[in-house]
Structure formats: structure tokens, C-alpha cells
Design a protein around this motif. Structure first.
Motif, PDB file in Angstrom:
ATOM      1  N   UNK A  22       0.832  -1.206   0.000  1.00  0.00           N
ATOM      2  CA  UNK A  22       0.000   0.000   0.000  1.00  0.00           C
ATOM      3  C   UNK A  22       0.866   1.256   0.000  1.00  0.00           C
ATOM      4  N   UNK A  23       1.987   1.240   0.736  1.00  0.00           N
ATOM      5  CA  UNK A  23       2.906   2.383   0.758  1.00  0.00           C
ATOM      6  C   UNK A  23       3.492   2.640  -0.624  1.00  0.00           C
ATOM      7  N   UNK A  24       3.885   1.568  -1.298  1.00  0.00           N
ATOM      8  CA  UNK A  24       4.502   1.700  -2.628  1.00  0.00           C
ATOM      9  C   UNK A  24       3.469   2.220  -3.622  1.00  0.00           C
ATOM     10  N   UNK A  25       2.260   1.688  -3.584  1.00  0.00           N
ATOM     11  CA  UNK A  25       1.199   2.174  -4.475  1.00  0.00           C
ATOM     12  C   UNK A  25       0.891   3.640  -4.200  1.00  0.00           C
ATOM     13  N   UNK A  26       0.858   4.016  -2.928  1.00  0.00           N
ATOM     14  CA  UNK A  26       0.593   5.415  -2.571  1.00  0.00           C
ATOM     15  C   UNK A  26       1.719   6.321  -3.060  1.00  0.00           C
ATOM     16  N   UNK A  27       2.950   5.873  -2.936  1.00  0.00           N
ATOM     17  CA  UNK A  27       4.090   6.660  -3.421  1.00  0.00           C
ATOM     18  C   UNK A  27       4.012   6.840  -4.929  1.00  0.00           C
TER      19      UNK A  27
END
Length: 91
Positions: A22-27
Motif C-alpha cells: 500500500x505504501x509503494x502504491x501510494x508513493x
């Protein structure tokens, strides 16, 4: 998620912590939104095909010619990717 209230990824980058999917997608979403027009490769003038991300180290766009499956986990799971190896998400 480790992002700040304004939607930036500053906290995640600053602490260099582990990133979840989720962090990578948000970034990636934040980086794409911050670009005026279509993302371009940081190494050439081609259109970007991938977003490279490793918390605290790498956050950039690259084309298919400049993404290395030996150094980046192409479409990999950030939680299973070894430290020091960014995740490459297809745009």
C-alpha cells in the motif's frame, strides 16, 4: 500507511522504514500526480514505463530500457524484496 496528512510520502522517505504494498502504491500515485504531463525516464527523454521505489532511498521514474531486473524487483512485493533493492511498479 506511513504518509503524512497532506498526502506526501515524506515520513516514509525520512525514516527509511520498510514499505508495504500500500505504501509503494501510494508513493507511485503521489509521484504520478506531482508530474506535469506524462512521467519521463530520469536517465533519458523516453516516456517512463516503471516507478522505482525503495523507502528512504529511491523514488523515480524509468523506462523499460533503464529498469534492471537484476537490481530492481519488477512488480515485486515490497515486503519480500531484499533491502537495497527497489520495487519497480509498471505505470
Amino acid at each position: 500507511m506511513a504518509s503524512t496528512d497532506d498526502g506526501s510520502m515524506a515520513d516514509l522517505r525520512a525514516d527509511g522504514g520498510d514499505a508495504s504494498s500500500a505504501d509503494v502504491e501510494a508513493a507511485k500515485t503521489h509521484a504520478v500526480a506531482a508530474v506535469d504531463g506524462d512521467p519521463e525516464c530520469v536517465l533519458c527523454s523516453s516516456a517512463a514505463d516503471y516507478f522505482l521505489f525503495e523507502a528512504g532511498h529511491v523514488e523515480q521514474f524509468v523506462c523499460w530500457e533503464h529498469v534492471s531486473p537484476h537490481s530492481a524487483a519488477v512488480e515485486g512485493d515490497p515486503e519480500e524484496t531484499p533491502e537495497g533493492r527497489p520495487v519497480a511498479l509498471e505505470l
